[in-house]
Design a protein around this motif. Structure first.
Motif, PDB file in Angstrom:
ATOM      1  N   PHE A  62      -5.082  10.226   3.571  1.00 43.42           N
ATOM      2  CA  PHE A  62      -5.851   9.531   2.541  1.00 43.42           C
ATOM      3  C   PHE A  62      -5.278   8.136   2.279  1.00 43.42           C
ATOM      4  O   PHE A  62      -6.013   7.147   2.197  1.00 43.42           O
ATOM      5  CB  PHE A  62      -5.850  10.354   1.251  1.00 43.42           C
ATOM      6  N   ILE A  63      -3.954   8.040   2.167  1.00 43.08           N
ATOM      7  CA  ILE A  63      -3.316   6.746   1.899  1.00 43.08           C
ATOM      8  C   ILE A  63      -3.522   5.805   3.079  1.00 43.08           C
ATOM      9  O   ILE A  63      -3.764   4.602   2.900  1.00 43.08           O
ATOM     10  CB  ILE A  63      -1.825   6.944   1.593  1.00 43.08           C
ATOM     11  N   ARG A  64      -3.450   6.333   4.303  1.00 45.41           N
ATOM     12  CA  ARG A  64      -3.654   5.487   5.484  1.00 45.41           C
ATOM     13  C   ARG A  64      -5.064   4.900   5.492  1.00 45.41           C
ATOM     14  O   ARG A  64      -5.272   3.720   5.800  1.00 45.41           O
ATOM     15  CB  ARG A  64      -3.406   6.295   6.754  1.00 45.41           C
ATOM     16  N   SER A  65      -6.065   5.701   5.140  1.00 46.84           N
ATOM     17  CA  SER A  65      -7.442   5.193   5.096  1.00 46.84           C
ATOM     18  C   SER A  65      -7.609   4.152   3.995  1.00 46.84           C
ATOM     19  O   SER A  65      -8.306   3.149   4.162  1.00 46.84           O
ATOM     20  CB  SER A  65      -8.433   6.346   4.892  1.00 46.84           C
ATOM     21  N   ALA A  66      -6.920   4.373   2.856  1.00 47.53           N
ATOM     22  CA  ALA A  66      -7.005   3.402   1.756  1.00 47.53           C
ATOM     23  C   ALA A  66      -6.345   2.084   2.142  1.00 47.53           C
ATOM     24  O   ALA A  66      -6.841   1.002   1.812  1.00 47.53           O
ATOM     25  CB  ALA A  66      -6.350   3.987   0.507  1.00 47.53           C
ATOM     26  N   LEU A  67      -5.234   2.161   2.871  1.00 43.86           N
ATOM     27  CA  LEU A  67      -4.571   0.946   3.330  1.00 43.86           C
ATOM     28  C   LEU A  67      -5.441   0.178   4.317  1.00 43.86           C
ATOM     29  O   LEU A  67      -5.465  -1.056   4.329  1.00 43.86           O
ATOM     30  CB  LEU A  67      -3.241   1.298   3.999  1.00 43.86           C
ATOM     31  N   ALA A  68      -6.181   0.919   5.148  1.00 41.81           N
ATOM     32  CA  ALA A  68      -7.002   0.277   6.178  1.00 41.81           C
ATOM     33  C   ALA A  68      -8.236  -0.389   5.589  1.00 41.81           C
ATOM     34  O   ALA A  68      -8.675  -1.435   6.073  1.00 41.81           O
ATOM     35  CB  ALA A  68      -7.409   1.304   7.230  1.00 41.81           C
ATOM     36  N   THR A  69      -8.818   0.206   4.564  1.00 39.81           N
ATOM     37  CA  THR A  69     -10.099  -0.287   4.051  1.00 39.81           C
ATOM     38  C   THR A  69      -9.991  -1.040   2.738  1.00 39.81           C
ATOM     39  O   THR A  69     -10.847  -1.853   2.421  1.00 39.81           O
ATOM     40  CB  THR A  69     -11.078   0.887   3.836  1.00 39.81           C
ATOM     41  N   GLY A  70      -8.945  -0.754   1.940  1.00 42.81           N
ATOM     42  CA  GLY A  70      -8.837  -1.381   0.626  1.00 42.81           C
ATOM     43  C   GLY A  70      -9.824  -0.835  -0.383  1.00 42.81           C
ATOM     44  O   GLY A  70     -10.062  -1.449  -1.423  1.00 42.81           O
TER      45      GLY A  70
END
Length: 507
Positions: free
Chosen positions: A200-208
């Motif tokens: 989840f954190i990785r996707s948030a970092l990628a998309t903002g």
């Protein structure tokens, strides 16, 4: 566990427009205040904005769409009148005006994608304007409209293009500034330092799409110090009392959905929070590239209805503004009476709980002797309380002491109708009132009100027994579940008759 609703990630949250500036209120907490908010992670928002002040891009986009349509119609009508065009001649311009908003929508000029430059956004706008001009030209040729001179088309196109271009520059800057200030990007905290949390954190970092402010874990003794740089701030008990809660739009449980027993335990612990609690459901590797593909299952505390919140805010601004204008003479007389009665300030400020447990400064007319003021409500007011002044007794009985809270309404910290705000640390007897009812925090799922459902149903003033606290909380939660425009109008209309007929209540 409440009913389960599956929905895509809501990337933007509700906003409140702060249009008025009442006396100074508690400032926004800067992230640099590490002692108050804990260690910083990779998301590092410039400042933490309360969840009540979050804006929603979808709502802004609808407003931008409407504004563009109004401008297109106004420019077209002005051209028709100025050039004195016949119906046959102005029909192509009308088609162009209708085609422009459609083209802007089709070309996704209202999407305002994250990290998209204004130059790229401007190309979308130019393409939409070109399509509208082409529509006018082709329809003119097809109809053979007499008296339609090229200068008219050029004037219409240049004028409309300039206005739409300037508007979209303003729209883009507004959205960009909102994101930089933290008003458009939702804040979440994750419960569970797990592989799911990493994805989840990785996707948030990628998309903002979201800011992950921290991780909490019910097994904190075995948890790492951080997950992909996001700090682990403690266990679930720490989360419940953490000062970051007012700035959190959603609590996300990142535990495998097959761990049903652990999920039930977490929900039982977290349902006391006013924040929505959801289960993160990982849909695969694609979710790492697009957080919008990650799905949540609501477990408790349904998320705010953006449309309802928008209309309720508009209602507050209209009724609160009118109420302040009408109450101003009474407020001036009340202020003079307080000043003449006893020494001390006219106003009394007290920290109270607002939306999502946010601490707000609530303004009242002072009704107690200044040297006996009780900012923490450790001793609630009783009948014949020796701390109450002569003027204070009258303004408390008539609730005139609450009128300055109209400033809190216009500021966006309170609403005209909602659960009454209780003082931080308020006690009933020797026990903190919040600890007497398990679902006490649920009354903070909506902004507090100047009046409310509990007030017109007899639960008004201090609560001296646990039973009175439970009754107050039950009425507040009943209102939150039933809230509507018409119910708010009914409560406002019934407030004065209830005050006049309930003079026995000690306030």
């Amino acid at each position: 566990m409440s009913s389960v609703i599956t929905h895509p990630l809501e990337t933007e949250q509700t906003a409140v427009t702060e249009a008025f500036a009442p006396p100074p209120a508690r400032p926004v907490i800067e992230v640099e205040d590490a002692a108050a908010l804990g260690r910083r992670g990779p998301f590092r928002p410039g400042r933490l904005v309360p969840a009540r002040a979050r804006m929603q891009v979808q709502g802004l986009s609808r407003f931008f769409h409407l504004a563009d349509a109004v401008v297109a119609v106004a420019a077209t009508a002005t051209t028709i009148v100025a050039a004195r065009l016949t119906p046959a001649a102005f029909a192509p311009l009308v088609l162009g005006a209708l085609a422009l908003p459609l083209a802007l929508h089709t070309l996704e000029a209202y999407a305002f994608r994250r990290r998209e430059t204004f130059q790229r956004h401007g190309l979308r706008v130019l393409a939409a304007l070109g399509f509208a001009a082409l529509t006018v030209a082709l329809s003119t040729l097809a109809s053979g409209a007499a008296g339609f001179a090229p200068p008219i088309l050029a004037g219409w196109g240049l004028g409309l293009g300039l206005m739409i271009g300037l508007l979209h520059l303003a729209w883009w800057r507004m959205v960009d500034r909102g994101r930089r200030e933290g008003r458009l990007t939702p804040n979440v905290v994750v419960v569970g330092a797990t592989d799911h949390a990493e994805r989840f954190i990785r996707s948030a970092l990628a998309t903002g799409d979201v800011n992950v402010l921290g991780v909490f874990d019910d097994r904190a003794e075995r948890a790492p110090s951080h997950v992909l740089g996001v700090p682990v701030l403690g266990d679930t008990g720490t989360l419940i009392d953490h000062r970051i809660i007012p700035y959190v739009d959603r609590v996300v449980i990142a535990v495998a959905s097959t761990a049903e027993a652990r999920i039930r335990q977490l929900v039982a612990r977290l349902e006391v929070l006013p924040n929505p609690v959801s289960l993160f459901v990982d849909v695969g590797r694609e979710a790492e590239r697009n957080a919008a593909l990650a799905r949540f299952v609501d477990l408790s505390g349904a998320a705010t209805d953006a449309r309802r919140a928008f209309f309720k805010r508009g209602q507050d601004l209209v009724i609160g503004g009118l109420g302040l204008m009408l109450a101003l003479p009474v407020m001036l007389v009340t202020a003079a009476a307080i000043k003449l009665d006893t020494p001390g300030p006219v106003f009394f400020r007290q920290r109270r709980h607002g939306f999502n447990n946010e601490e707000i400064l609530v303004w009242k007319f002072r009704s107690l002797r200044h040297e006996m003021a009780d900012a923490h409500a450790a001793r609630q007011v009783t009948a014949d309380d020796d701390r109450v002044t002569r003027v204070g007794r009258f303004i408390r009985r008539t609730s005139l002491d609450e009128l300055p809270q109209l400033f809190n309404v216009l500021k966006g910290e309170m609403s005209m109708v909602g659960p009454r705000p209780h003082a931080v640390g308020m006690k009933t007897g020797d026990v903190e009132s919040a600890k007497l009812v398990a679902c006490y925090g649920h009354r903070h799922r909506m902004k507090p009100g100047v009046t409310g459902w509990a007030a017109i149903n007899g639960s008004r003033g201090p609560v001296h027994t646990p039973e009175q606290v439970r009754e107050r909380v039950a009425l507040d939660i009943d209102y939150i579940e039933r809230q509507s425009f018409w119910l708010d109008l009914y409560i406002i209309a019934m407030t004065l008759p209830c005050l006049l007929g309930d003079r026995s209540v000690a306030r």
